[in-house]
Motif scaffolding. Sequence first.
Motif, short mmCIF file in Angstrom:
data_model
loop_
_atom_site.label_atom_id
_atom_site.label_comp_id
_atom_site.label_asym_id
_atom_site.label_seq_id
_atom_site.Cartn_x
_atom_site.Cartn_y
_atom_site.Cartn_z
N GLY A 44 0.80 -1.22 0.00
CA GLY A 44 0.00 0.00 0.00
C GLY A 44 0.83 1.27 0.00
O GLY A 44 0.34 2.32 -0.40
N VAL A 45 2.07 1.17 0.46
CA VAL A 45 2.97 2.33 0.43
C VAL A 45 4.12 2.11 -0.56
O VAL A 45 5.15 2.77 -0.50
N GLY A 46 3.91 1.14 -1.46
CA GLY A 46 4.87 0.92 -2.54
C GLY A 46 6.15 0.21 -2.16
O GLY A 46 7.17 0.37 -2.81
N ILE A 47 6.10 -0.60 -1.11
CA ILE A 47 7.29 -1.31 -0.65
C ILE A 47 7.08 -2.81 -0.81
O ILE A 47 6.04 -3.34 -0.42
N VAL B 148 15.30 0.93 0.59
CA VAL B 148 14.02 0.34 1.00
C VAL B 148 13.83 0.54 2.50
O VAL B 148 12.73 0.88 2.95
N ALA B 149 14.89 0.37 3.28
CA ALA B 149 14.81 0.59 4.72
C ALA B 149 14.41 2.04 5.03
O ALA B 149 13.58 2.29 5.91
N VAL B 150 14.96 2.98 4.29
CA VAL B 150 14.62 4.39 4.47
C VAL B 150 13.16 4.63 4.11
O VAL B 150 12.44 5.34 4.82
N ARG B 151 12.69 4.03 3.03
CA ARG B 151 11.28 4.19 2.64
C ARG B 151 10.35 3.59 3.69
O ARG B 151 9.29 4.16 3.97
N MET B 152 10.74 2.47 4.28
CA MET B 152 9.92 1.87 5.34
C MET B 152 9.87 2.81 6.55
O MET B 152 8.80 3.03 7.12
N ALA B 153 11.00 3.37 6.92
CA ALA B 153 11.05 4.30 8.05
C ALA B 153 10.18 5.53 7.77
O ALA B 153 9.44 5.99 8.65
N GLU B 154 10.23 6.04 6.55
CA GLU B 154 9.40 7.19 6.19
C GLU B 154 7.92 6.85 6.27
O GLU B 154 7.12 7.65 6.76
N ALA B 155 7.55 5.67 5.81
CA ALA B 155 6.15 5.26 5.86
C ALA B 155 5.67 5.15 7.31
O ALA B 155 4.55 5.56 7.64
N LEU B 156 6.50 4.64 8.19
CA LEU B 156 6.14 4.54 9.60
C LEU B 156 6.04 5.93 10.23
O LEU B 156 5.12 6.20 11.01
N ARG B 157 6.97 6.81 9.88
CA ARG B 157 6.92 8.16 10.42
C ARG B 157 5.65 8.88 9.98
O ARG B 157 5.03 9.59 10.76
N GLU B 158 5.26 8.69 8.73
CA GLU B 158 4.07 9.33 8.21
C GLU B 158 2.82 8.87 8.96
O GLU B 158 1.84 9.59 9.05
#
Length: 73
Positions: free
Chosen positions: A23-26, A52-62
């Motif tokens: 859902g967040v493109g990961i 990918v780890a950075v994108r996951m962290a960003e998705a969690l922060r959002e």
Amino acid sequence: MTTKNPDVDPFAAVESLRAALAGVGIVLPSLAVDIASPALRLVELGRVRADVAVRMAEALRESGRVARVEDSR
């Protein structure tokens, strides 16, 4: 709010996580149930590239649930 439930089916957990990440493109290609220890109901996340780890962290922060490392210092 989530609750701790040690009786969660690991296969259902994998599919739930896979759908949420998609859902967040990961995509985590190695996401799977750890079949070596079925009694522990472990989910294998696998290794991911740094981007990918950075994108996951960003998705969690959002989602508002994770603080930045800098914020916790």
